[in-house]
Motif scaffolding. Structure first.
Motif, mmCIF file in Angstrom:
data_model
loop_
_atom_site.group_PDB
_atom_site.id
_atom_site.type_symbol
_atom_site.label_atom_id
_atom_site.label_comp_id
_atom_site.label_asym_id
_atom_site.label_seq_id
_atom_site.Cartn_x
_atom_site.Cartn_y
_atom_site.Cartn_z
ATOM 1 N N GLU A 121 -1.595 8.517 -7.162
ATOM 2 C CA GLU A 121 -2.541 9.586 -7.424
ATOM 3 C C GLU A 121 -2.229 10.223 -8.786
ATOM 4 O O GLU A 121 -1.164 10.795 -8.982
ATOM 5 N N ILE A 122 -3.149 10.079 -9.718
ATOM 6 C CA ILE A 122 -3.022 10.713 -11.036
ATOM 7 C C ILE A 122 -4.374 11.298 -11.423
ATOM 8 O O ILE A 122 -5.410 10.657 -11.264
ATOM 9 N N HIS A 128 0.817 -1.227 0.000
ATOM 10 C CA HIS A 128 0.000 0.000 0.000
ATOM 11 C C HIS A 128 0.849 1.276 0.000
ATOM 12 O O HIS A 128 0.533 2.238 -0.699
ATOM 13 N N TRP A 129 1.897 1.286 0.804
ATOM 14 C CA TRP A 129 2.818 2.435 0.874
ATOM 15 C C TRP A 129 4.247 1.927 1.009
ATOM 16 O O TRP A 129 4.481 0.887 1.620
ATOM 17 N N PRO A 130 5.222 2.654 0.469
ATOM 18 C CA PRO A 130 6.628 2.240 0.619
ATOM 19 C C PRO A 130 7.072 2.261 2.077
ATOM 20 O O PRO A 130 6.527 3.012 2.890
ATOM 21 N N ASN A 131 8.051 1.437 2.381
ATOM 22 C CA ASN A 131 8.502 1.244 3.755
ATOM 23 C C ASN A 131 9.963 0.798 3.722
ATOM 24 O O ASN A 131 10.419 0.245 2.715
ATOM 25 N N ASN A 189 1.838 3.986 -4.528
ATOM 26 C CA ASN A 189 2.478 5.196 -3.994
ATOM 27 C C ASN A 189 4.005 5.142 -4.004
ATOM 28 O O ASN A 189 4.657 5.853 -3.238
ATOM 29 N N PHE A 190 4.573 4.284 -4.841
ATOM 30 C CA PHE A 190 6.026 4.225 -4.977
ATOM 31 C C PHE A 190 6.483 5.313 -5.942
ATOM 32 O O PHE A 190 5.887 5.498 -7.004
#
Length: 275
Positions: free
Chosen positions: A161-162, A109-112, A138-139
């Motif tokens: 997000e685009i 879902h999100w980079p980490n 979201n990378f």
């Protein structure tokens, strides 16, 4: 003109428009909304552990007249489940909630800072046949370049997000070069697009709603939009984007609205966005 599927790097078909479920809820109304989306023709359902909609998605699929194999089902691993074992457990939990034995797409879902370990789990799920495709959300380009150093399989999708206010041209070019399919969240700018004079003009010209024009702009750019609505009329309208084409000149007009503007915030516990 009617191109209802895109092909991922591994040849898997992904519907060229999806149905988003963020903030849809986990109640009977949510189930009925999802069933309506499937009745309208959506075959790409996008959910996430964080959304709290996985059970509703599973129930809607079960109660619908659409076969599971005809649905492209995607969900996402949340920030507190990074690392190999945690990712494996998160996958099991998500599939259990949805009552399915495989996913079509599983995403970070999100980079980490544990991207590499987490990604190794997704690679194993893929090679074991438990997911048909794997990807990220979201990378940024830097995150993807870093993942290249350890990945055996590169992400097949990147969901970011685009929209016309944030066209992400550099990322579009990068993903084309690396055979990564882009998927757009908040494709209609959470309604902010509705007041743009250019979009009002184009809506009249094409006799389509502004959201339809916007979603068609995504599709013609090779991007898969995942609009969300709980309104039955809008759900149907948003899917009806395959019977017209925006001219090159008008595509450029929409591009001109870019302000590199994000309409959504970053989760407070996500601090690995240094790129």
């Amino acid at each position: 003109m009617k191109k209802e599927f895109n092909l991922l790097a591994n040849g898997v078909k992904i519907p060229s428009i999806g149905f988003g479920t963020y903030k849809l809820g986990e109640n009977e109304k949510a189930v009925n909304t999802l069933k309506h989306a499937l009745e309208v023709g959506y075959r790409h359902i996008d959910t996430a552990a964080f959304y709290g909609t996985e059970e509703a998605v599973g129930m809607a699929i079960k109660e619908s007249n659409v076969k599971r194999e005809d649905i492209f089902l995607a969900t996402k691993l949340w920030n507190d489940c990074h690392g190999y074992e945690n990712a494996m457990n998160a996958f099991k939990e998500s599939t259990k909630k949805m009552g399915v034995d495989y996913l079509d797409l599983y995403l970070i879902h999100w980079p980490n800072e544990l991207n590499a370990d987490t990604w190794r789990a997704l690679e194993d799920l893929y090679t074991e046949g438990k997911v048909k495709a794997i990807g990220v959300c979201n990378f940024k380009i830097g995150h993807l370049e870093e993942l290249k150093k350890t990945a055996k399989i590169m992400p097949m999708t990147n969901q970011i997000e685009i929209h016309p206010g944030c066209t992400q041209k550099d990322m579009i070019e990068y993903c084309k070069e690396n055979n990564i399919q882009l998927v757009a969240w908040s494709p209609i700018m959470r309604g902010k697009i509705l007041t743009e004079p250019i979009m009002i003009e184009l809506s009249k010209k094409y006799n389509k709603t502004i959201p339809q024009i916007t979603l068609r702009w995504h599709i013609q750019n090779g991007i898969i939009p995942i609009p969300k609505s709980s309104n039955e009329g809008r759900i149907k309208e948003n899917f009806n984007v395959f019977d017209f084409e925006i001219s090159k000149e008008d595509m450029l007009k929409i591009d001109s609205l870019n302000k590199n503007e994000n309409v959504s915030g970053v989760p407070e516990n996500t601090n690995y966005l240094k790129y």
